[in-house]
Design an enzyme around this catalytic site. Structure first.
Site, PDB file in Angstrom:
ATOM      1  N   CYS A   1      -0.560  -5.285   5.320  1.00  0.00           N
ATOM      2  CA  CYS A   1       0.106  -5.740   4.096  1.00  0.00           C
ATOM      3  C   CYS A   1      -0.736  -6.612   3.173  1.00  0.00           C
ATOM      4  O   CYS A   1      -0.842  -6.315   1.974  1.00  0.00           O
ATOM      5  CB  CYS A   1       1.401  -6.455   4.453  1.00  0.00           C
ATOM      6  SG  CYS A   1       1.228  -7.775   5.661  1.00  0.00           S
TER       7      CYS A   1
ATOM      8  N   ASP B   1       4.202   0.010   1.542  1.00  0.00           N
ATOM      9  CA  ASP B   1       3.009  -0.819   1.314  1.00  0.00           C
ATOM     10  C   ASP B   1       1.804  -0.410   2.161  1.00  0.00           C
ATOM     11  O   ASP B   1       0.693  -0.862   1.908  1.00  0.00           O
ATOM     12  CB  ASP B   1       3.322  -2.306   1.466  1.00  0.00           C
ATOM     13  CG  ASP B   1       3.614  -2.738   2.902  1.00  0.00           C
ATOM     14  OD1 ASP B   1       3.887  -1.861   3.753  1.00  0.00           O
ATOM     15  OD2 ASP B   1       3.589  -3.953   3.161  1.00  0.00           O
TER      16      ASP B   1
END
Length: 634
Positions: free
Chosen positions: A74, A241
């Site tokens: 992330c 993501d």
């Protein structure tokens, strides 16, 4: 009369300015994003998934088949988005690092706000680049960022850019105990590199359950926008993501870790700004990645991208042609060092390992909490793993990997040594090298050395000079060092490299001897011993690790262990240095047993360490203590 005319002009200009900002004249942009999922949706052909709302959305929108997140975890993935630059080019590639923005660089919300947009983020940021502050020490990036951030709070008539991020699909939610499965675990699509066990099936089923729950959250947020009467004025993006939050997906820059679902919807009014080939239900094979999002946003609102942005707009008034390749990377993942780069042309994936002496499956505390990871490692340790499963845990990696996604979507058959694929290998290898040079990749600088040189400056600015970072020489040494096809007898270039005037070149020279093994270390013994006094602590640690690994029970192996233990003290050496030393010590458990008391006494970090980095030294120490049988004090 003149006064009345001037007043009229002033009012007219004021009205024109207001009109420029009005949502009816400029599109709103809504991003609905989610965490840790690959394209495991019904609209992507996954028959296991239950995603009726996203499937319906895809039928009236455009779906991208080849979207990469650039990073498989992330913080660096989000850093690529917010900056529009590849994180290795700004020194922000390491998981949960914190570095200044390069001089003159703005995060995209700043540019949207300057154009009159109200910009909100609800709620995750997790950037590795430090945000800009106003003179009053307020956030200069977002109008609002947090759990209460919402487009509803904008000024009347003001266009908005808003993000809502769904967190229920995160890796941590897969391993939540007590979950009652909705998807049948027996039907879970367990990849061939994971063990075919109840634990793996359960994790994949729970992952699918979380996606189904997110599908409902997506529908609710979309309905909220539609109920507000904004549907005809709002462009909607949906994407994940990075890849699935499962081991060997998340954190690894294969297609499995980088490919994400990516769907865009342009209402009729704004279809002239849509991507090439846009139509209801269209599926695009165009290559896009996260560094493209910043210039794409600017293009949608009619603005060209600043020169420093490294992606390209894939839609809007300043759209540019699709690239031939997409690029991925892996740096330090939580507490473990690594350096991997990847390239795809949409069919083939090329992986370049610059630290092949490290296993794929380094012990990352967070990853090893996943039941699948635990039973997978256990199967390998007990000799029950298949060849596809065993590869992840082996002590070393090949320098190069090449996979054909058409015939091998799980990326388990390495074609790098196949004569039939030499041309493809050469093409993607060259693309990787060109990208490294074009972006001036800073990932070859060891983290402790980079922090020492850059201080409070942006690494991109601190290492801009060839005197400080002679990139071609560094890359040549790193390429040679990590080439596992080389002989243990070709130590001469690395011995010479240990006398280079640049610390980064010397670092890779030390790694070159280490990677080539005992014969090369024996030939470079004197140069490695001399490196114990190098001006760069990263070179000292690399040299000590080489001797500790390959000097057997010789006297300098013991000296090397003392060097590593000394630099593992974060209070004295700093967190980054301690992480490099502790990572090295983890390779020498048997030799460490006489030093168990010293290991137990090491501190859990340096005073004043940033919150986002605090946990890494304790994790490394905890694993060392466990391997040495040291019981933690209550």
């Amino acid at each position: 009369m003149i006064t009345r005319t001037l007043l009229f002009l002033a009012v007219l200009l004021s009205l024109c300015g207001t009109s420029r900002l009005h949502a009816a004249d400029r599109p709103n942009i809504l991003w609905l994003t989610t965490e840790d999922i690959g394209p495991n949706l019904g609209c992507y052909g996954d028959t296991y998934a239950v995603t009726p709302n996203l499937d319906a959305f895809a039928k009236r929108s455009q779906l991208f088949l080849n979207a990469w997140s650039n990073a498989p975890v992330c913080a660096p993935a989000r850093t690529a988005i917010i900056s529009g630059m590849y994180p290795p080019s700004t020194g922000s590639e390491h998981m949960r690092s914190s570095v200044p923005l390069p001089e003159g660089v703005k995060m995209y919300p700043q540019m949207l706000r300057e154009a009159g947009y109200y910009c909100t983020n609800n709620a995750k940021e997790d950037y590795n680049l430090q945000k800009t502050k106003t003179p009053e020490d307020k956030d200069a990036v977002w109008d609002a960022s947090g759990k209460n951030a919402h487009w509803k709070n904008r000024k009347d008539g003001q266009p908005f850019f808003a993000i809502f991020n769904f967190t229920n699909t995160h890796e941590s939610q897969i391993r939540q105990p007590g979950h009652k499965l909705v998807h049948d675990p027996a039907k879970a699509n367990v990849p061939p590199y994971h063990p075919d066990t109840p634990e793996s099936h359960h994790d994949w089923a729970q992952y699918a359950d979380n996606i189904t729950e997110m599908d409902g959250l997506f529908a609710a947020k979309l309905k909220e926008m539609e109920d507000a009467g904004l549907a005809e004025d709002t462009i909607v993006f949906f994407y994940g993501d990075h890849g699935a939050g499962m081991p060997r997906h998340k954190r690894w820059p294969y297609n499995s870790g980088l490919r994400v679902p990516f769907i865009v919807h342009f209402p009729k009014k704004w279809e002239h700004l849509a991507p090439k080939g846009y139509a209801a239900g269209a599926k695009s094979e165009e290559l896009i990645s996260f560094v493209d999002l910043s210039p794409t946003l600017l293009s949608i609102i009619g603005q060209p991208a600043p020169d420093y942005l490294q992606g390209r707009a894939f839609c809007g008034s300043h759209a540019k042609p699709a690239p031939e390749f997409l690029y991925g990377f892996r740096g330090r993942m939580d507490e473990r060092q690594d350096l991997v780069r990847s390239v795809t042309d949409g069919r083939y994936v090329y992986i370049r390992q610059y630290m092949p002496h490290l296993p794929y499956g380094q012990h990352i505390n967070y990853m090893m909490q996943m039941p699948t990871a635990q039973v997978w490692k256990k199967a390998y340790d007990e000799g029950r793993a298949t060849p596809e499963q065993a590869m992840f845990w082996k002590a070393t990696k090949p320098s190069e990997e090449l996979y054909d996604l058409q015939s091998d979507p799980h990326e388990v058959k390495n074609l790098a040594g196949d004569p039939a694929h030499v041309a493809t290998l050469d093409k993607l290898r060259a693309a990787n090298e060109k990208h490294l040079k074009d972006t001036r990749d800073l990932g070859f600088i060891p983290e402790a050395e980079r922090l020492k040189v850059s201080g409070d400056r942006s690494p991109r600015d601190a290492f801009v000079s060839e005197d400080v970072y002679p990139f071609d020489q560094v890359l040549a040494m790193a390429r040679a060092a990590s080439d596992t096809s080389g002989s243990g007898k070709d130590a001469a270039p690395f011995i010479a490299g240990l006398s280079h005037n640049n610390a980064v070149v010397r670092y890779w020279a030390a790694l070159g001897l280490h990677i080539r093994g005992a014969a090369a270390v024996g030939m470079g013994h004197k140069a490695l011993r001399k490196a114990f006094a190098d001006s760069s602590v990263s070179v000292r640690i690399a040299a000590a690790n080489a001797l500790a690994t390959h000097d057997g029970n010789g006297p300098y192996a013991a000296v090397a262990m003392e060097v590593l233990i000394a630099y593992a003290d974060a209070r004295r050496a700093g967190n980054a240095t301690a992480m490099e030393a502790l990572s090295a010590l983890g390779n020498h458990v048997e030799k460490l047993k006489p030093y168990a008391d010293k290991i137990a006494a090491l501190p859990d970090g340096a005073p004043g360490t940033e919150q986002r980095l605090k946990e890494y030294v304790p994790r490394l120490k905890e694993k060392l203590n466990a391997d040495l049988g040291i019981t933690a004090k209550p």
